[in-house]
Motif scaffolding. Structure first.
Motif, mmCIF file in Angstrom:
data_model
loop_
_atom_site.group_PDB
_atom_site.id
_atom_site.type_symbol
_atom_site.label_atom_id
_atom_site.label_comp_id
_atom_site.label_asym_id
_atom_site.label_seq_id
_atom_site.Cartn_x
_atom_site.Cartn_y
_atom_site.Cartn_z
ATOM 1 N N ASP A 154 -4.476 8.983 -0.695
ATOM 2 C CA ASP A 154 -4.121 8.958 0.730
ATOM 3 C C ASP A 154 -2.771 9.651 0.872
ATOM 4 O O ASP A 154 -1.738 9.108 0.466
ATOM 5 C CB ASP A 154 -4.054 7.512 1.228
ATOM 6 C CG ASP A 154 -3.748 7.422 2.718
ATOM 7 O OD1 ASP A 154 -3.729 8.465 3.400
ATOM 8 O OD2 ASP A 154 -3.536 6.285 3.202
ATOM 9 N N LEU A 155 -2.787 10.857 1.438
ATOM 10 C CA LEU A 155 -1.582 11.671 1.560
ATOM 11 C C LEU A 155 -0.905 11.414 2.898
ATOM 12 O O LEU A 155 -1.484 11.655 3.952
ATOM 13 C CB LEU A 155 -1.956 13.147 1.425
ATOM 14 C CG LEU A 155 -2.590 13.550 0.091
ATOM 15 C CD1 LEU A 155 -3.117 14.974 0.163
ATOM 16 C CD2 LEU A 155 -1.595 13.394 -1.054
ATOM 17 N N GLY A 156 0.326 10.924 2.847
ATOM 18 C CA GLY A 156 1.020 10.490 4.055
ATOM 19 C C GLY A 156 0.604 9.083 4.412
ATOM 20 O O GLY A 156 0.232 8.794 5.546
ATOM 21 N N CYS A 157 0.688 8.192 3.432
ATOM 22 C CA CYS A 157 0.107 6.851 3.554
ATOM 23 C C CYS A 157 0.896 5.919 4.459
ATOM 24 O O CYS A 157 0.397 4.852 4.827
ATOM 25 C CB CYS A 157 -0.037 6.225 2.177
ATOM 26 S SG CYS A 157 1.548 5.902 1.338
ATOM 27 N N GLY A 158 2.148 6.265 4.810
ATOM 28 C CA GLY A 158 2.936 5.372 5.656
ATOM 29 C C GLY A 158 3.155 4.021 5.004
ATOM 30 O O GLY A 158 3.364 3.935 3.788
ATOM 31 N N ASP B 293 6.080 14.630 -1.976
ATOM 32 C CA ASP B 293 5.888 15.610 -0.913
ATOM 33 C C ASP B 293 4.445 16.076 -0.944
ATOM 34 O O ASP B 293 3.948 16.508 -1.991
ATOM 35 C CB ASP B 293 6.843 16.786 -1.133
ATOM 36 C CG ASP B 293 6.909 17.729 0.066
ATOM 37 O OD1 ASP B 293 5.891 17.875 0.765
ATOM 38 O OD2 ASP B 293 7.981 18.307 0.297
ATOM 39 N N ILE B 294 3.761 15.994 0.198
ATOM 40 C CA ILE B 294 2.375 16.439 0.275
ATOM 41 C C ILE B 294 2.235 17.876 -0.224
ATOM 42 O O ILE B 294 1.248 18.232 -0.874
ATOM 43 C CB ILE B 294 1.857 16.321 1.721
ATOM 44 C CG1 ILE B 294 1.728 14.839 2.117
ATOM 45 C CG2 ILE B 294 0.514 17.030 1.890
ATOM 46 C CD1 ILE B 294 1.332 14.643 3.576
ATOM 47 N N ALA B 295 3.215 18.711 0.067
ATOM 48 C CA ALA B 295 3.137 20.121 -0.298
ATOM 49 C C ALA B 295 3.134 20.337 -1.806
ATOM 50 O O ALA B 295 2.727 21.400 -2.272
ATOM 51 C CB ALA B 295 4.299 20.885 0.329
ATOM 52 N N ASP C 47 3.700 9.139 0.042
ATOM 53 C CA ASP C 47 4.450 9.386 1.262
ATOM 54 C C ASP C 47 5.838 9.879 0.891
ATOM 55 O O ASP C 47 6.387 9.493 -0.148
ATOM 56 C CB ASP C 47 4.555 8.115 2.116
ATOM 57 C CG ASP C 47 4.816 8.416 3.580
ATOM 58 O OD1 ASP C 47 3.863 8.384 4.380
ATOM 59 O OD2 ASP C 47 5.978 8.701 3.928
ATOM 60 N N SER C 48 6.415 10.730 1.756
ATOM 61 C CA SER C 48 7.744 11.279 1.483
ATOM 62 C C SER C 48 8.867 10.330 1.882
ATOM 63 O O SER C 48 10.017 10.531 1.505
ATOM 64 C CB SER C 48 7.925 12.608 2.219
ATOM 65 O OG SER C 48 7.857 12.406 3.624
ATOM 66 N N MET D 170 8.912 3.897 3.905
ATOM 67 C CA MET D 170 7.477 3.647 4.004
ATOM 68 C C MET D 170 6.900 3.221 2.650
ATOM 69 O O MET D 170 6.116 2.261 2.569
ATOM 70 C CB MET D 170 6.750 4.889 4.511
ATOM 71 C CG MET D 170 6.986 5.202 5.968
ATOM 72 S SD MET D 170 6.239 3.977 7.068
ATOM 73 C CE MET D 170 6.249 4.899 8.629
ATOM 74 N N VAL D 171 7.287 3.906 1.596
ATOM 75 C CA VAL D 171 6.762 3.581 0.272
ATOM 76 C C VAL D 171 7.217 2.183 -0.165
ATOM 77 O O VAL D 171 6.445 1.418 -0.761
ATOM 78 C CB VAL D 171 7.174 4.647 -0.758
ATOM 79 C CG1 VAL D 171 6.816 4.214 -2.179
ATOM 80 C CG2 VAL D 171 6.497 5.975 -0.435
ATOM 81 N N ALA D 172 8.461 1.845 0.136
ATOM 82 C CA ALA D 172 8.954 0.504 -0.218
ATOM 83 C C ALA D 172 8.137 -0.575 0.476
ATOM 84 O O ALA D 172 7.818 -1.617 -0.118
ATOM 85 C CB ALA D 172 10.430 0.386 0.163
#
Length: 275
Positions: free
Chosen positions: A41-45, A104-106, A66-67, A71-73
């Protein structure tokens, strides 16, 4: 190429949870994978929706990326402990095989066991995401699934008013180049062509959700959690003044009715299986 970096607030992002969750669920319901090995899940929030993927495919390794450190925490509260034993701090909604990482998704590439890739309301932040997606499609193995949703509301009053105010004499110096819109997302037909060229059996559609939002000037509260974030980050101590001006414009564009404020939100969906 990469995601825009500014401070995200997980609590603000999930404030309109039902409305933000529905497109994800509508998207992933069209993914037909039966027993995937690895799901990303890319950009999972904050991870609450990534957890639904782990519940759907309990035998899969599910990774949310997620960048945003914040959000990741928040998402890691849902992750499976490394020893496989639930800790006292773990959420009762933790699921086996569920993990989160900052990235980073990129910079991401699918692995040989990647069977499902999901990106929900994230790629609009990534310049050049069409080329990025094309690369993923070339790397995905036959039988793998891709599901992407992006907002298609950059021509809505909520965004047009924000851009017009940002371009005004008062704000143009501080906000020049902060807001992207012309190349933020493509049209459904462009995405369909992209998926077909990438060898997918594809399904692309759009939906406008007429969301009924409660409270006073709720559209402002909505964009505070997403589209307004780069403006607030750029303005710093001047952000309150910008918000006051923008809030007055939104109140006129989205008047409160007897039952609440109607906020139409167009979204673009694409799902495909690599042939």
């Amino acid at each position: 190429m990469g995601e825009q970096e500014f401070l995200w607030e997980p609590a603000k992002y999930v404030e309109f949870g039902d409305h933000r969750n529905r497109p994800f669920l509508d998207l992933t319901s069209r993914i037909g994978a039966a027993a995937p090995r690895a799901v990303v899940d890319l950009g999972c929030g904050p991870g609450n929706l990534t957890a639904t993927l782990s519940a759907r495919w309990p035998g899969a390794s599910v990774l949310g990326i997620d960048s945003s450190a914040a959000m990741v925490a928040e998402a890691q509260k849902l992750a499976t402990p490394h020893d496989g034993v639930a800790s006292a701090a773990a959420s009762p909604h933790s699921a086996p095989g569920l993990a989160f990482a900052r990235g980073d998704i990129a910079d991401w590439h699918p692995g040989p066991d990647t069977d499902v890739v999901v990106s929900n309301a994230a790629l609009q932040w990534v310049p050049g995401h069409l080329e990025l997606m094309s690369g993923w499609l070339a790397e995905l193995r036959p039988g793998a699934w891709l599901g992407v949703q992006v907002p298609g509301n950059f021509g809505a009053p909520s965004h047009m008013l924000m851009r017009e105010l940002a371009a005004s004499q008062r704000w143009r110096r501080q906000l020049d180049g902060v807001l992207r819109h012309d190349d933020a997302v493509a049209e459904p037909g462009d995405y369909l062509e992209l998926l077909l060229r990438g060898g997918l059996r594809a399904d692309v559609w759009e939906t406008t959700y007429n969301q009924l939002l409660p409270g006073e000037n709720p559209v402002l509260e909505w964009v505070r959690g997403t589209g307004l974030r780069p403006v607030l980050a750029a303005l710093g101590s001047d952000s309150a003044e910008f918000e006051r001006e923008y809030s007055a414009l939104l109140a006129q564009a989205y008047p409160r009715g007897e039952h609440g404020t109607i906020f139409p939100f167009r979204r673009i969906f694409m799902v495909g299986e690599k042939q």
